[in-house]
Design a protein around this motif. Structure first.
Motif, PDB file in Angstrom:
ATOM      1  N   ALA A   1     -51.194  42.308 -29.866  1.00 49.15           N
ATOM      2  CA  ALA A   1     -51.881  41.865 -28.647  1.00 49.15           C
ATOM      3  C   ALA A   1     -50.890  41.569 -27.522  1.00 49.15           C
ATOM      4  CB  ALA A   1     -52.720  40.629 -28.946  1.00 49.15           C
ATOM      5  N   ALA A   2     -49.790  40.903 -27.845  1.00 47.47           N
ATOM      6  CA  ALA A   2     -48.785  40.581 -26.828  1.00 47.47           C
ATOM      7  C   ALA A   2     -48.130  41.852 -26.300  1.00 47.47           C
ATOM      8  CB  ALA A   2     -47.727  39.647 -27.409  1.00 47.47           C
ATOM      9  N   GLU A   3     -47.873  42.787 -27.168  1.00 47.76           N
ATOM     10  CA  GLU A   3     -47.257  44.048 -26.761  1.00 47.76           C
ATOM     11  C   GLU A   3     -48.161  44.810 -25.796  1.00 47.76           C
ATOM     12  OE1 GLU A   3     -44.678  47.419 -29.035  1.00 47.76           O
ATOM     13  OE2 GLU A   3     -46.515  46.763 -30.017  1.00 47.76           O
ATOM     14  N   ALA A   4     -49.459  44.762 -26.050  1.00 49.67           N
ATOM     15  CA  ALA A   4     -50.413  45.440 -25.162  1.00 49.67           C
ATOM     16  C   ALA A   4     -50.558  44.711 -23.823  1.00 49.67           C
ATOM     17  CB  ALA A   4     -51.772  45.544 -25.848  1.00 49.67           C
ATOM     18  N   GLN A   5     -50.501  43.402 -23.857  1.00 51.21           N
ATOM     19  CA  GLN A   5     -50.700  42.632 -22.627  1.00 51.21           C
ATOM     20  C   GLN A   5     -49.448  42.580 -21.751  1.00 51.21           C
ATOM     21  OE1 GLN A   5     -52.427  38.791 -23.209  1.00 51.21           O
ATOM     22  NE2 GLN A   5     -52.419  38.303 -21.054  1.00 51.21           N
ATOM     23  N   TYR A   6     -48.286  42.540 -22.383  1.00 46.33           N
ATOM     24  CA  TYR A   6     -47.026  42.412 -21.639  1.00 46.33           C
ATOM     25  C   TYR A   6     -46.179  43.667 -21.874  1.00 46.33           C
ATOM     26  CZ  TYR A   6     -48.585  37.582 -21.638  1.00 46.33           C
ATOM     27  OH  TYR A   6     -49.341  36.440 -21.497  1.00 46.33           O
ATOM     28  N   LEU A   7     -46.546  44.743 -21.197  1.00 45.14           N
ATOM     29  CA  LEU A   7     -45.900  46.036 -21.415  1.00 45.14           C
ATOM     30  C   LEU A   7     -44.415  46.033 -21.070  1.00 45.14           C
ATOM     31  CD1 LEU A   7     -48.696  48.397 -20.068  1.00 45.14           C
ATOM     32  CD2 LEU A   7     -48.131  47.882 -22.439  1.00 45.14           C
ATOM     33  N   HIS A   8     -44.026  45.283 -20.073  1.00 42.71           N
ATOM     34  CA  HIS A   8     -42.633  45.247 -19.638  1.00 42.71           C
ATOM     35  C   HIS A   8     -42.068  43.846 -19.866  1.00 42.71           C
ATOM     36  CE1 HIS A   8     -43.331  49.184 -17.981  1.00 42.71           C
ATOM     37  NE2 HIS A   8     -44.388  48.715 -17.351  1.00 42.71           N
ATOM     38  N   GLY A   9     -41.997  43.456 -21.128  1.00 44.79           N
ATOM     39  CA  GLY A   9     -41.590  42.110 -21.506  1.00 44.79           C
ATOM     40  C   GLY A   9     -40.322  41.596 -20.865  1.00 44.79           C
ATOM     41  N   PRO A  10     -39.197  42.310 -20.958  1.00 44.78           N
ATOM     42  CA  PRO A  10     -37.950  41.795 -20.388  1.00 44.78           C
ATOM     43  C   PRO A  10     -38.003  41.607 -18.872  1.00 44.78           C
ATOM     44  CG  PRO A  10     -37.480  43.503 -21.986  1.00 44.78           C
ATOM     45  CD  PRO A  10     -38.974  43.496 -21.775  1.00 44.78           C
ATOM     46  N   ALA A  11     -38.889  42.305 -18.199  1.00 46.88           N
ATOM     47  CA  ALA A  11     -39.012  42.175 -16.741  1.00 46.88           C
ATOM     48  C   ALA A  11     -40.025  41.095 -16.344  1.00 46.88           C
ATOM     49  CB  ALA A  11     -39.425  43.516 -16.143  1.00 46.88           C
ATOM     50  N   HIS A  12     -40.606  40.423 -17.319  1.00 49.83           N
ATOM     51  CA  HIS A  12     -41.618  39.392 -17.059  1.00 49.83           C
ATOM     52  C   HIS A  12     -41.011  38.274 -16.226  1.00 49.83           C
ATOM     53  CE1 HIS A  12     -45.334  37.230 -17.938  1.00 49.83           C
ATOM     54  NE2 HIS A  12     -44.619  36.163 -18.221  1.00 49.83           N
ATOM     55  N   ASP A  13     -41.649  37.926 -15.099  1.00 53.54           N
ATOM     56  CA  ASP A  13     -41.069  36.914 -14.210  1.00 53.54           C
ATOM     57  C   ASP A  13     -41.939  35.673 -14.043  1.00 53.54           C
ATOM     58  OD1 ASP A  13     -43.095  38.032 -12.756  1.00 53.54           O
ATOM     59  OD2 ASP A  13     -41.901  38.424 -10.967  1.00 53.54           O
ATOM     60  N   ARG A  14     -42.866  35.480 -14.924  1.00 55.19           N
ATOM     61  CA  ARG A  14     -43.724  34.289 -14.893  1.00 55.19           C
ATOM     62  C   ARG A  14     -43.442  33.423 -16.108  1.00 55.19           C
ATOM     63  NH1 ARG A  14     -49.311  37.327 -13.288  1.00 55.19           N
ATOM     64  NH2 ARG A  14     -48.597  38.058 -11.257  1.00 55.19           N
ATOM     65  N   ASP A  15     -44.127  32.288 -16.167  1.00 54.69           N
ATOM     66  CA  ASP A  15     -44.000  31.418 -17.331  1.00 54.69           C
ATOM     67  C   ASP A  15     -44.577  32.112 -18.562  1.00 54.69           C
ATOM     68  OD1 ASP A  15     -42.886  29.418 -15.792  1.00 54.69           O
ATOM     69  OD2 ASP A  15     -44.786  28.364 -15.508  1.00 54.69           O
ATOM     70  N   ASP A  16     -44.056  31.743 -19.713  1.00 56.85           N
ATOM     71  CA  ASP A  16     -44.608  32.259 -20.960  1.00 56.85           C
ATOM     72  C   ASP A  16     -45.985  31.640 -21.187  1.00 56.85           C
ATOM     73  OD1 ASP A  16     -42.443  33.887 -21.739  1.00 56.85           O
ATOM     74  OD2 ASP A  16     -41.351  32.132 -22.449  1.00 56.85           O
ATOM     75  N   PRO A  17     -46.856  32.360 -21.898  1.00 57.25           N
ATOM     76  CA  PRO A  17     -48.184  31.791 -22.166  1.00 57.25           C
ATOM     77  C   PRO A  17     -48.073  30.562 -23.068  1.00 57.25           C
ATOM     78  CG  PRO A  17     -47.870  33.826 -23.382  1.00 57.25           C
ATOM     79  CD  PRO A  17     -46.680  33.670 -22.488  1.00 57.25           C
ATOM     80  N   LYS A  18     -49.084  29.717 -22.968  1.00 60.81           N
ATOM     81  CA  LYS A  18     -49.131  28.510 -23.790  1.00 60.81           C
ATOM     82  C   LYS A  18     -49.305  28.903 -25.261  1.00 60.81           C
ATOM     83  CE  LYS A  18     -51.780  24.262 -24.238  1.00 60.81           C
ATOM     84  NZ  LYS A  18     -52.523  24.386 -25.466  1.00 60.81           N
TER      85      LYS A  18
END
Length: 85
Positions: free
Chosen positions: A36-53
């Motif tokens: 589920a996380a892989e599908a929702q956050y396709l570009h993980g290393p480029a993520h610039d927001r807070d991590d989900p709770k």
């Protein structure tokens, strides 16, 4: 980098003594969280927001707590609680 999950903190130690059937349920749910996380956050290393709770998930025999760290592309199982039911 590729999405995966792992035990951390005391969960790793607790997993050494937990029943295999209970650990199998945790691992099955952790695999689902990774997909589920892989599908929702396709570009993980480029993520610039807070991590989900993080949250708790009930499985047969007990529960576990997890935290997703998007930039590391990891789902961390931070606590497991075996209740024996």
């Amino acid at each position: 980098m590729s999405w995966t999950w792992e035990y951390v903190f005391g969960a790793e130690e607790a997993a050494r003594t937990a029943p295999p059937a209970f650990l199998t349920e945790i691992e099955r749910k952790a695999d689902e969280l990774v997909r589920a996380a892989e599908a929702q956050y396709l570009h993980g290393p480029a993520h610039d927001r807070d991590d989900p709770k993080g949250d708790d998930i009930v499985v047969p025999g007990g529960m576990f707590s997890y935290q997703i760290v998007v930039r590391s592309e990891r789902v961390f199982v931070v606590q497991i609680t075996y209740l024996g039911y």
